[in-house]
Design a protein around this motif. Sequence first.
Motif, short mmCIF file in Angstrom:
data_model
loop_
_atom_site.label_atom_id
_atom_site.label_comp_id
_atom_site.label_asym_id
_atom_site.label_seq_id
_atom_site.Cartn_x
_atom_site.Cartn_y
_atom_site.Cartn_z
N ARG A 122 0.81 -1.21 0.00
CA ARG A 122 0.00 0.00 0.00
C ARG A 122 0.84 1.26 0.00
O ARG A 122 0.42 2.30 -0.51
CB ARG A 122 -0.94 -0.01 1.21
CG ARG A 122 -1.98 -1.10 1.13
CD ARG A 122 -3.09 -0.92 2.11
NE ARG A 122 -2.63 -0.88 3.48
CZ ARG A 122 -3.40 -1.11 4.54
NH1 ARG A 122 -4.68 -1.40 4.35
NH2 ARG A 122 -2.92 -1.06 5.76
N ASN B 262 1.24 1.65 -3.79
CA ASN B 262 -0.08 2.30 -3.77
C ASN B 262 -1.19 1.35 -4.22
O ASN B 262 -2.02 1.68 -5.07
CB ASN B 262 -0.06 3.55 -4.65
CG ASN B 262 -1.23 4.48 -4.37
OD1 ASN B 262 -1.76 4.50 -3.25
ND2 ASN B 262 -1.65 5.23 -5.38
N ALA B 263 -1.20 0.15 -3.65
CA ALA B 263 -2.20 -0.85 -4.01
C ALA B 263 -3.60 -0.36 -3.67
O ALA B 263 -3.82 0.32 -2.67
CB ALA B 263 -1.92 -2.15 -3.28
N SER B 264 -4.53 -0.72 -4.51
CA SER B 264 -5.91 -0.27 -4.32
C SER B 264 -6.52 -0.89 -3.07
O SER B 264 -6.32 -2.09 -2.80
CB SER B 264 -6.74 -0.66 -5.54
OG SER B 264 -8.12 -0.44 -5.30
N PRO B 265 -7.30 -0.11 -2.31
CA PRO B 265 -8.02 -0.67 -1.14
C PRO B 265 -8.97 -1.80 -1.53
O PRO B 265 -9.33 -2.62 -0.69
CB PRO B 265 -8.79 0.53 -0.60
CG PRO B 265 -8.02 1.73 -1.08
CD PRO B 265 -7.49 1.34 -2.42
N ASP B 266 -9.37 -1.84 -2.82
CA ASP B 266 -10.27 -2.90 -3.28
C ASP B 266 -9.62 -4.27 -3.21
O ASP B 266 -10.31 -5.30 -3.23
CB ASP B 266 -10.71 -2.62 -4.72
CG ASP B 266 -11.55 -1.36 -4.84
OD1 ASP B 266 -12.14 -0.96 -3.83
OD2 ASP B 266 -11.60 -0.79 -5.94
N LEU B 267 -8.29 -4.30 -3.12
CA LEU B 267 -7.58 -5.59 -3.04
C LEU B 267 -7.62 -6.18 -1.64
O LEU B 267 -7.35 -7.37 -1.48
CB LEU B 267 -6.12 -5.40 -3.46
CG LEU B 267 -5.82 -5.13 -4.93
CD1 LEU B 267 -4.33 -4.85 -5.12
CD2 LEU B 267 -6.24 -6.32 -5.78
N GLN B 268 -7.94 -5.36 -0.64
CA GLN B 268 -7.82 -5.82 0.74
C GLN B 268 -8.63 -7.07 1.06
O GLN B 268 -8.14 -7.95 1.79
CB GLN B 268 -8.19 -4.69 1.71
CG GLN B 268 -7.58 -4.84 3.09
CD GLN B 268 -6.06 -4.91 3.06
OE1 GLN B 268 -5.41 -4.15 2.35
NE2 GLN B 268 -5.49 -5.82 3.83
#
Length: 274
Positions: free
Chosen positions: A200, A204-210
Amino acid sequence: MSVSISPTRARPQSSGALFLKAATRLWFATALLGQTSFILFILGFYGTRTITGQFSAWNDKPLLTGHVEGDFAGNIVFAAHVLLAAVMTLSGLIQLIPNIRKSAPRLHRTSGRIFLLLAVILALTGIWMTWIRGSQASFHSAIAVSLNGVLILVFSAFTIRHAVRRQIREHEIWALRLFMVAAGVWFFRVFIMAWSLIGRGMFNASPDLQPFIDPVLEFGSYMIPLLLLGLWRAARASPSGMMETSVALLILFATGLMATGVFGTIKMMWLPYL
């Protein structure tokens, strides 16, 4: 329990074997730093509050279920689970230090028995807190915790079985597996912070991946170390210098991730609450 991070090899060591040994020692040094910090945090945060009777202050740090007013049994189990984790972690680390095994065999054996006993106790109390006390973040996290506990119980049984039968080599293998799964709680925190800082933070990984990452972290916190241990053992038994070198590089990569996670846990999870 009797186990060493560096059992004696029967054949002369190649350059690949020496590289693998160096990578293994670096991994252990990083784990030693991280788990020692974990022990100090438990003593500094939970230990001081418990000794002084400030039980509600357990909740000064965000918890799923810490101190609950009126829940005497739950609070006792929680305190025992957390504080004994420090003793179990210390006794587990002692098992992996060859010099202690050679110079203080009685300490090595005693700490091994303590580690086994506490691993079983913590597995059972962890499962109890998850399903009886309801301390769970989600259903899949509860399954991950429970599977971790079951593996601890199974690996403990095999470790004891081989020790009783004087099958030392098999005993050492199962003891190493037990160490990896018993450290699952610590690995989980390290994995979380490694993902936060690298996935993250840097990428800057998307929060949608969580929702997809969470189960990987939960189950991977003990399955990935087990896999790495299996590859390490296979490399040590292989006559191929290429395999030794490849696994050594993989261990170095894993150590880098672990070091990042250790840095994150110390700086953001533990120090702010001491």
